[in-house]
Design an enzyme around this catalytic site. Structure first.
Site, short mmCIF file in Angstrom:
data_model
loop_
_atom_site.label_atom_id
_atom_site.label_comp_id
_atom_site.label_asym_id
_atom_site.label_seq_id
_atom_site.Cartn_x
_atom_site.Cartn_y
_atom_site.Cartn_z
N GLY A 70 -4.43 -4.59 5.74
CA GLY A 70 -3.34 -4.37 6.68
C GLY A 70 -3.57 -3.13 7.52
O GLY A 70 -4.31 -2.21 7.10
N ASP B 298 -14.04 -1.71 2.75
CA ASP B 298 -13.07 -1.97 3.83
C ASP B 298 -13.76 -1.54 5.13
O ASP B 298 -14.39 -2.36 5.82
CB ASP B 298 -11.77 -1.19 3.55
CG ASP B 298 -10.77 -1.20 4.70
OD1 ASP B 298 -11.06 -1.79 5.75
OD2 ASP B 298 -9.68 -0.60 4.57
N SER C 183 0.86 -1.18 0.00
CA SER C 183 0.00 0.00 0.00
C SER C 183 0.89 1.24 0.00
O SER C 183 1.74 1.39 0.88
CB SER C 183 -0.89 -0.05 1.24
OG SER C 183 -1.66 1.12 1.34
N GLU D 279 -11.18 0.87 -3.34
CA GLU D 279 -11.50 0.51 -1.96
C GLU D 279 -12.14 1.70 -1.24
O GLU D 279 -11.60 2.81 -1.27
CB GLU D 279 -10.18 0.11 -1.30
CG GLU D 279 -10.28 -0.56 0.03
CD GLU D 279 -8.87 -0.93 0.55
OE1 GLU D 279 -7.93 -1.10 -0.27
OE2 GLU D 279 -8.71 -1.01 1.77
N LYS E 31 -10.16 -7.52 7.46
CA LYS E 31 -9.17 -7.14 8.48
C LYS E 31 -9.70 -7.68 9.80
O LYS E 31 -10.76 -7.24 10.27
CB LYS E 31 -9.05 -5.62 8.59
CG LYS E 31 -8.32 -4.95 7.45
CD LYS E 31 -8.24 -3.46 7.68
CE LYS E 31 -7.59 -2.76 6.50
NZ LYS E 31 -7.80 -1.30 6.56
N ASP F 182 -7.26 3.12 -2.99
CA ASP F 182 -7.98 3.15 -1.71
C ASP F 182 -8.21 4.60 -1.32
O ASP F 182 -7.27 5.38 -1.17
CB ASP F 182 -7.15 2.44 -0.63
CG ASP F 182 -7.89 2.32 0.70
OD1 ASP F 182 -9.05 2.77 0.79
OD2 ASP F 182 -7.30 1.76 1.65
N LYS G 47 -1.09 -0.85 -4.39
CA LYS G 47 -2.32 -0.11 -4.05
C LYS G 47 -1.92 1.34 -3.81
O LYS G 47 -0.99 1.62 -3.04
CB LYS G 47 -2.94 -0.73 -2.81
CG LYS G 47 -3.81 0.16 -1.94
CD LYS G 47 -4.58 -0.69 -0.95
CE LYS G 47 -4.76 0.01 0.39
NZ LYS G 47 -5.46 -0.87 1.35
N LEU G 48 -2.60 2.26 -4.47
CA LEU G 48 -2.31 3.68 -4.30
C LEU G 48 -3.39 4.31 -3.45
O LEU G 48 -4.59 4.13 -3.70
CB LEU G 48 -2.29 4.40 -5.66
CG LEU G 48 -1.32 3.88 -6.72
CD1 LEU G 48 -1.45 4.73 -7.99
CD2 LEU G 48 0.13 3.92 -6.20
N LYS G 49 -2.97 5.05 -2.45
CA LYS G 49 -3.94 5.82 -1.67
C LYS G 49 -4.33 7.02 -2.51
O LYS G 49 -3.46 7.67 -3.12
CB LYS G 49 -3.28 6.30 -0.36
CG LYS G 49 -3.05 5.16 0.63
CD LYS G 49 -4.36 4.69 1.21
CE LYS G 49 -4.13 3.69 2.33
NZ LYS G 49 -5.40 3.21 2.90
#
Ligand code: SMG
Ligand code: MG
Length: 365
Positions: free
Chosen positions: A290, A238, A135, A213, A262, A188, A161-163
């Site tokens: 995570g 999520d 991430s 996400e 999670k 996300d 995964k890119l925020k």
């Protein structure tokens, strides 16, 4: 099993690089580490809540208070019980899933260590190693982002995964996609958008993303269902998935076609397995999320991610993605995968000396 005592530590471990999301920047991981001493032996777990209630309503000091004031006394009152019964015993106390998951996991660790059984075998894991994703936080510039992603791609991560957040979405995603046309890529948003952003988010469709996400507020399940219909990128919840019931409802409403599990968010590994089993029945792909775990939480998450329904790489990165030194033997990625611990319980050695050095305070109950 009977509890003798429980040690609650506040621990602070610096991160190798700041981790910026739409809700703030973490430069260190502040967390709780629990050690339970029982009549069958010791068990360890970490509580994944952050120091501030920004990802979810829970936060470290609140979890410590919850454990001391309500959860531990309730378990003590029952006296003799199995880890599998913890969730039912604690059910009268609403919410506080991360605190509940932590105590349940520590007790399960004690129980399984006593039985000489690993988390993976107890859960029904079918894999000996799991594919790793990573991430990537919001960067200071596109160049800085490309450098960071490039580094992870070179290390062998199997999914990036890119925020994202408003103002940091189409452009970074476009550049990363153009630079690595074939990598598995997802984004996300941590609830940073609203229903009004539907047309804008449809702009992500052309980048062949695995999923987006949690784009909207965690309570806006209908909004996610509407968005899901309006864009091509699969929507993955999520924050909204806090239980098997919420997973069932979100799937029934077609608000999510992929689920991120999670254990802390859903109240523990038993609930996580129920969600996994439901998703397998429904044909919903799952992956393990995570919470910047240390090796203690990572060990248990790897065992979960080894279940057959976890068909997408999770945010189960190597220890060195987070920490210069972990509080356990570090998890190392080889060829984009990490081995699932096979020793008893969580199956990882704690680095007691280092743990002591990063302990801010501890209390024995
Ligand atoms: O553990 O690699 C990790 C972090 C993965 O992005 C990650 N987690 O919303 O999925 C998420 C976030 C929550 C924690 S952000 C501080
Ligand atoms: Mg997320």
């Amino acid at each position: 099993m009977r509890i003798h005592e429980i040690e609650i530590r506040h621990v602070g471990v610096p991160l190798v690089r700041p981790f910026r999301t739409s809700f703030g920047t973490q430069t260190a991981r502040d967390l709780l580490v629990l050690k339970v001493t029982t009549d069958v032996g010791d068990g360890w777990a970490e509580c994944v809540a952050m120091s501030e209630p920004l990802y979810s309503p829970e936060y470290t000091h609140g979890c410590a208070d919850m454990l001391e004031r309500f959860l531990i006394p309730a378990l003590r009152k029952v006296g003799d019980f199995r880890a599998e019964e913890v969730a039912e015993i604690l059910k009268p106390f609403l919410g506080h899933h991360m605190a509940k998951a932590a105590i349940e996991t520590a007790l399960l660790d004690a129980e399984l260590k006593h039985e000489g059984r690993s988390f993976a075998s107890f859960f029904g894991a079918t894999k000996e190693e799991v594919d790793c994703g990573v991430s990537v936080g919001i960067a200071s510039s596109i160049d800085a982002l490309l450098e960071e992603v490039g580094d992870y791609v070179d290390q062998g991560y199997r999914r990036i995964k890119l925020k994202i957040e408003p103002g940091w979405d189409l452009e970074p995603v476009r550049t990363v996609r153009e630079t690595w046309p074939k990598i598995l890529l997802q984004v996300d948003a941590n609830q940073a958008y609203s229903r009004d952003d539907t047309a804008h988010l449809a702009g992500l469709d052309k980048f062949n993303l695995l999923l987006i996400e949690q784009p909207l507020d965690e309570h806006d399940i209908l909004g996610h269902a509407l968005l899901s219909r309006a864009i091509q990128t699969p929507v993955c919840l999520d924050e909204s998935i806090t239980s098997l019931q919420s997973a069932r409802d979100a799937v029934a409403m077609e608000a999510t076609t992929v689920i991120n599990i999670k254990p802390g968010r859903v109240g523990g590994y038993f609930e996580s397995i129920k969600i996994h089993d439901f998703c397998v029945e429904e044909g919903i792909p799952v992956w393990c999320g995570g919470m910047l775990e240390t090796g203690i939480g990572r060990a248990a998450n790897l065992a979960l991610a080894a279940l057959p329904g976890f068909t997408l790489p999770g945010d189960t990165s190597a220890s060195n993605r987070y920490y210069l030194r972990d509080i356990t033997t570090p998890f190392v990625m080889v060829d984009g995968r990490i081995r699932v611990p096979s020793g008893p319980g969580i199956g990882v050695e704690i680095d007691h000396k280092f743990l002591e050095s990063v302990t801010v305070s501890k209390r024995t109950i």
